[in-house]
Design a protein around this motif. Structure first.
Motif, PDB file in Angstrom:
ATOM      1  N   GLY A 132      34.470  36.461  24.910  1.00  0.00           N
ATOM      2  CA  GLY A 132      35.899  36.610  24.663  1.00  0.00           C
ATOM      3  C   GLY A 132      36.193  37.636  23.581  1.00  0.00           C
ATOM      4  N   MET A 133      35.349  37.675  22.552  1.00  0.00           N
ATOM      5  CA  MET A 133      35.574  38.590  21.439  1.00  0.00           C
ATOM      6  C   MET A 133      35.404  40.042  21.881  1.00  0.00           C
ATOM      7  SD  MET A 133      33.783  38.548  17.681  1.00  0.00           S
ATOM      8  CE  MET A 133      32.135  38.854  18.327  1.00  0.00           C
ATOM      9  N   PHE A 134      34.411  40.321  22.722  1.00  0.00           N
ATOM     10  CA  PHE A 134      34.139  41.693  23.132  1.00  0.00           C
ATOM     11  C   PHE A 134      34.918  42.111  24.378  1.00  0.00           C
ATOM     12  CE2 PHE A 134      30.365  40.796  20.556  1.00  0.00           C
ATOM     13  CZ  PHE A 134      30.331  41.932  19.772  1.00  0.00           C
ATOM     14  N   ALA A 135      35.777  41.232  24.887  1.00  0.00           N
ATOM     15  CA  ALA A 135      36.549  41.569  26.081  1.00  0.00           C
ATOM     16  C   ALA A 135      37.486  42.741  25.831  1.00  0.00           C
ATOM     17  CB  ALA A 135      37.339  40.355  26.560  1.00  0.00           C
ATOM     18  N   LEU A 149      32.074  43.354  32.541  1.00  0.00           N
ATOM     19  CA  LEU A 149      30.968  43.516  31.591  1.00  0.00           C
ATOM     20  C   LEU A 149      30.916  42.391  30.558  1.00  0.00           C
ATOM     21  CD1 LEU A 149      30.784  47.362  30.854  1.00  0.00           C
ATOM     22  CD2 LEU A 149      29.101  45.936  32.013  1.00  0.00           C
ATOM     23  N   PRO A 150      32.038  41.992  29.942  1.00  0.00           N
ATOM     24  CA  PRO A 150      31.953  40.884  28.976  1.00  0.00           C
ATOM     25  C   PRO A 150      31.467  39.585  29.599  1.00  0.00           C
ATOM     26  CG  PRO A 150      34.010  42.090  28.690  1.00  0.00           C
ATOM     27  CD  PRO A 150      33.378  42.595  29.945  1.00  0.00           C
ATOM     28  N   VAL A 151      31.850  39.306  30.853  1.00  0.00           N
ATOM     29  CA  VAL A 151      31.403  38.074  31.513  1.00  0.00           C
ATOM     30  C   VAL A 151      29.898  38.117  31.755  1.00  0.00           C
ATOM     31  CG1 VAL A 151      31.559  36.718  33.636  1.00  0.00           C
ATOM     32  CG2 VAL A 151      33.641  37.594  32.561  1.00  0.00           C
ATOM     33  N   VAL A 152      29.414  39.243  32.306  1.00  0.00           N
ATOM     34  CA  VAL A 152      27.971  39.378  32.550  1.00  0.00           C
ATOM     35  C   VAL A 152      27.209  39.347  31.232  1.00  0.00           C
ATOM     36  CG1 VAL A 152      26.186  40.850  33.545  1.00  0.00           C
ATOM     37  CG2 VAL A 152      28.417  40.664  34.663  1.00  0.00           C
ATOM     38  N   MET A 153      27.791  39.934  30.190  1.00  0.00           N
ATOM     39  CA  MET A 153      27.154  39.920  28.868  1.00  0.00           C
ATOM     40  C   MET A 153      27.015  38.493  28.359  1.00  0.00           C
ATOM     41  SD  MET A 153      28.606  41.560  25.337  1.00  0.00           S
ATOM     42  CE  MET A 153      29.692  40.152  25.121  1.00  0.00           C
ATOM     43  N   ILE A 181      34.077  51.574  35.428  1.00  0.00           N
ATOM     44  CA  ILE A 181      34.126  51.953  34.014  1.00  0.00           C
ATOM     45  C   ILE A 181      34.432  53.445  33.923  1.00  0.00           C
ATOM     46  CG2 ILE A 181      32.892  52.014  31.816  1.00  0.00           C
ATOM     47  CD1 ILE A 181      33.506  49.222  32.791  1.00  0.00           C
ATOM     48  N   HIS A 182      35.715  53.766  33.666  1.00  0.00           N
ATOM     49  CA  HIS A 182      36.144  55.160  33.595  1.00  0.00           C
ATOM     50  C   HIS A 182      36.304  55.664  32.162  1.00  0.00           C
ATOM     51  CE1 HIS A 182      36.782  54.995  37.888  1.00  0.00           C
ATOM     52  NE2 HIS A 182      37.611  53.967  37.754  1.00  0.00           N
ATOM     53  N   ASP A 183      36.197  54.766  31.191  1.00  0.00           N
ATOM     54  CA  ASP A 183      36.360  55.178  29.790  1.00  0.00           C
ATOM     55  C   ASP A 183      35.519  54.265  28.913  1.00  0.00           C
ATOM     56  OD1 ASP A 183      37.125  56.042  27.316  1.00  0.00           O
ATOM     57  OD2 ASP A 183      39.274  55.741  27.594  1.00  0.00           O
ATOM     58  N   LEU A 184      34.424  54.799  28.384  1.00  0.00           N
ATOM     59  CA  LEU A 184      33.526  53.991  27.547  1.00  0.00           C
ATOM     60  C   LEU A 184      34.163  53.630  26.207  1.00  0.00           C
ATOM     61  CD1 LEU A 184      30.173  55.875  28.227  1.00  0.00           C
ATOM     62  CD2 LEU A 184      30.688  53.508  28.868  1.00  0.00           C
ATOM     63  N   SER A 185      35.208  54.342  25.795  1.00  0.00           N
ATOM     64  CA  SER A 185      35.864  54.033  24.524  1.00  0.00           C
ATOM     65  C   SER A 185      36.970  52.998  24.678  1.00  0.00           C
ATOM     66  CB  SER A 185      36.451  55.306  23.911  1.00  0.00           C
ATOM     67  OG  SER A 185      37.517  55.807  24.700  1.00  0.00           O
ATOM     68  N   ALA A 186      37.269  52.596  25.924  1.00  0.00           N
ATOM     69  CA  ALA A 186      38.296  51.568  26.188  1.00  0.00           C
ATOM     70  C   ALA A 186      37.627  50.315  26.733  1.00  0.00           C
ATOM     71  CB  ALA A 186      39.328  52.091  27.180  1.00  0.00           C
ATOM     72  N   HIS A 187      38.357  49.200  26.705  1.00  0.00           N
ATOM     73  CA  HIS A 187      37.775  47.948  27.186  1.00  0.00           C
ATOM     74  C   HIS A 187      37.662  47.956  28.711  1.00  0.00           C
ATOM     75  CE1 HIS A 187      41.476  46.214  28.876  1.00  0.00           C
ATOM     76  NE2 HIS A 187      42.107  46.768  27.854  1.00  0.00           N
ATOM     77  N   ASP A 188      36.794  47.100  29.219  1.00  0.00           N
ATOM     78  CA  ASP A 188      36.600  46.953  30.664  1.00  0.00           C
ATOM     79  C   ASP A 188      37.907  46.459  31.282  1.00  0.00           C
ATOM     80  OD1 ASP A 188      35.967  46.168  33.240  1.00  0.00           O
ATOM     81  OD2 ASP A 188      34.044  45.297  32.700  1.00  0.00           O
ATOM     82  N   PRO A 189      38.521  47.225  32.192  1.00  0.00           N
ATOM     83  CA  PRO A 189      39.819  46.804  32.726  1.00  0.00           C
ATOM     84  C   PRO A 189      39.749  45.507  33.531  1.00  0.00           C
ATOM     85  CG  PRO A 189      38.972  48.696  33.940  1.00  0.00           C
ATOM     86  CD  PRO A 189      38.071  48.499  32.765  1.00  0.00           C
ATOM     87  N   TYR A 190      38.586  45.179  34.070  1.00  0.00           N
ATOM     88  CA  TYR A 190      38.447  43.956  34.870  1.00  0.00           C
ATOM     89  C   TYR A 190      37.615  42.882  34.169  1.00  0.00           C
ATOM     90  CZ  TYR A 190      40.025  47.299  38.357  1.00  0.00           C
ATOM     91  OH  TYR A 190      40.737  48.268  39.024  1.00  0.00           O
ATOM     92  N   PHE A 191      37.152  43.146  32.944  1.00  0.00           N
ATOM     93  CA  PHE A 191      36.417  42.192  32.110  1.00  0.00           C
ATOM     94  C   PHE A 191      35.119  41.720  32.773  1.00  0.00           C
ATOM     95  CE2 PHE A 191      40.996  41.609  31.282  1.00  0.00           C
ATOM     96  CZ  PHE A 191      41.031  42.098  29.990  1.00  0.00           C
TER      97      PHE A 191
END
Length: 585
Positions: A540-543, A503-507, A491-501
């Motif tokens: 999927g929505m927060f990806a 976090l959304p999967v674990v969430m 996670i290099h940018d908290l204002s951008a989405h997870d490049p590998y998705f």
């Protein structure tokens, strides 16, 4: 037959003379010789094209017949012989100014990088778009197109502290530049004062034969981070009048139906400019000698430019907003220009304050306190990702008493679930439109009232969390302090989405376990199926949402699982009712 009388020699001579005179007179009437043009007493070295009546402004129009024009004031011809650039540098910026038109060719912000890989120093000027459009920042917009073209293509003389800097010279702020040019009739002077801050003082004077003209300063060719996602679509014009900020997207610029044609924005303004999501260039009023803000009614002209871009061999057209700020009357244009980041505290320090440029929308009453809470935590935790984790834990601790009430309400509902289900079975045969269906709701509410149950009590924690989610999203997406801010690992940018998705999967997985631990009394099968797929929908929505938001929701779910486990230990659910003898297990 009578003898014919011959004409005398004298009569023949007289008749011949008369005929010759008639021929000469007739020839001169039919074939007039062309008149020779009158040469001027002193030929001008450089001449400007005359102003057409259709495009002339009141200050430059040709005087009407029968009226005597004011005598022209002699203007010295002034121009540089070669094209060159000068650089002004400070700890915050690096600005390159070309004497071709006296315009800005580059405006780099040293403390920020763009979204390219590898990242480069951010440049607010888009050279390719500016080159295609033919206009650069700080070029001029004049009422007469020919005069405008002459001024924006001229070679200005550059002086600094009375000296002519060499080509490519680097001046360090504070520094002053004067750019001047004249063709003997049209004269343009631009005076720039660069400060150590993001603000530049600029005074522009344009005259024709000594008479002042109306002029506007242009920001053209795009603005902000050109490498950002849909950069042109995120760029817009803003104006402020009487403390109210208004933004204009590209579709609302120019003439209706012809956005590429310049058109004035209705009204006059306290300040105006151009912005993208994280940066802005604002034209501000100057200070008076007493240090107060001068009251100058700024006018704004807007239009667009269709910029051709090529990505992966595919050519696309992006609509680039462009603007010019000036005065409604002829005379010098004296403004200050802020060109920098949209940092809330930094914008608040500008006069007039510009913090309204950071727009949180409807959720500002939540987003702004969250932002200042993060800033406070960041003093002690030097990582915004962990600051989000800590603020999430704090919010869940504050909401824990509400969760306890919610849990107790659900346990009570679970206790009376068999009784509620028997009531529902009794009215199952009636349709939803049947009036007798209302009797079912009355009986169910009577049970809840008897046991002191609020059916909505279990929903309050989720309902309260939703505005926090929206507020956090607006904060993450609009505050430059969190732009390009890393957390850890990938996670290099908290204002951008997870490049590998990840976090959304674990969430989504954590949300599934939360559901399994939460009692759902009285839920019909259709609702149960819907609840089962809710984690997938949220994942999927927060990806594609900022990864900082996923950090918040994931942390909230983990804390919620711990709280739920604690509540089950201290207040175990009632035992399931016995199935009775003879019934299958």
């Amino acid at each position: 037959m009578s003898e014919r009388k011959e004409m005398s020699t004298e009569m023949r001579s007289l008749l011949a003379a008369v005929l010759c005179l008639v021929v000469i007179a007739g020839w001169s009437l039919i074939y007039k010789p062309p008149q020779q043009p009158q040469l001027p007493a002193k030929p001008a070295a450089i001449t400007t094209n005359p102003v057409s009546p259709a495009s002339a402004s009141p200050s430059t129009s040709v005087p009407a017949r029968g009226k005597t024009a004011a005598p022209a004031t002699p203007v010295t011809i002034r121009a540089a012989s070669t094209e060159k650039s000068v650089v002004i540098e400070s700890d915050l910026y690096r600005v390159e100014i070309s004497n071709r038109g006296g315009v800005v060719r580059s405006w780099q912000l040293k403390k920020f990088t763009d979204d390219s890989k590898p990242p480069r120093t951010l440049d607010l000027v888009h050279p390719d778009a500016a080159q295609q459009s033919g206009n650069w920042p700080f070029s001029l917009a004049l009422d007469d197109p020919q005069q405008e073209a002459n001024a924006n293509s001229a070679l200005f003389e550059i002086t600094s502290a009375g000296k002519i800097p060499d080509a490519g010279a680097v001046l360090h702020a504070p520094a002053e530049l004067t750019l001047s040019w004249s063709d003997g009739h049209l004269e343009v002077t631009k005076q720039l004062k660069f400060n150590p801050t993001y603000i530049v003082d600029m005074k522009t004077t344009v005259t024709l034969d000594g008479m002042p003209l109306r002029a506007s300063l242009v920001w053209s060719g795009g603005f902000g981070d050109i490498t950002a996602y849909r950069a042109a679509a995120q760029t817009q014009i803003f104006t402020s009048a009487a403390g109210k900020l208004n933004t204009l997207a590209a579709k609302n610029l120019g003439k209706p139906g012809q956005t590429t044609v310049r058109a004035p924005v209705a009204g006059t303004f306290d300040f105006a400019g151009i912005e993208d999501l994280y940066f802005s260039a604002a034209f501000l009023p100057p200070f008076t000698a007493r240090g107060d803000l001068a009251e100058i009614p700024l006018t704004v002209t807007g239009w667009t430019y269709p910029h051709e871009t090529t990505t992966d061999g595919k050519t696309e057209t992006e609509i680039v907003p462009q603007m010019a700020a000036g005065l409604a009357t002829p005379g010098p244009l004296d403004v200050r220009v802020y060109a920098g980041p949209k940092s809330i505290d930094g914008l608040k320090a500008v006069r007039p304050p510009l913090n309204s440029l950071v727009q949180f929308g409807w959720w500002g009453f939540i987003a702004e306190p969250l932002f200042y809470s993060l800033l406070w935590l960041h003093r002690y935790v030097s990582n915004y990702g962990w600051a989000i984790v800590l603020i999430t834990v704090g919010i869940n601790m504050v909401m824990f008493p509400l969760k306890v009430k919610s849990m107790r309400a659900m346990l009570k509902m679970q206790k009376v679930a068999p009784e509620v289900k028997s009531i529902q079975e009794k009215y199952k045969k009636y349709s939803m439109r049947d009036p007798r269906k209302a009797e079912m709701n009355k009986e169910v509410m009577a049970v809840y009232s008897r046991e002191g149950i609020n059916p909505l009590g279990s929903c309050w924690p989720t309902l309260i969390q939703m505005p926090i989610w929206f507020g956090l999203y607006r904060m993450l997406a609009n505050t430059i302090e969190l732009r390009h801010t890393p957390w850890f690992g990938w996670i290099h940018d908290l204002s951008a989405h997870d490049p590998y998705f990840i976090l959304p999967v674990v969430m989504a997985i954590s949300m599934y376990f939360m559901q399994k631990m939460t009692p759902t009394p009285g839920m019909d099968p259709a609702q149960a199926k819907m609840m089962a797929v809710t984690p997938l929908i949220f994942g999927g929505m927060f990806a594609l949402y900022p990864s900082g938001l996923s950090v918040y929701i994931l942390t909230s779910n983990i804390v919620g699982i711990g709280q739920q486990w604690y509540l089950y230990r201290t207040s175990p659910p009632p035992p399931k009712p016995s199935r009775g003898p003879g019934k299958k297990k």
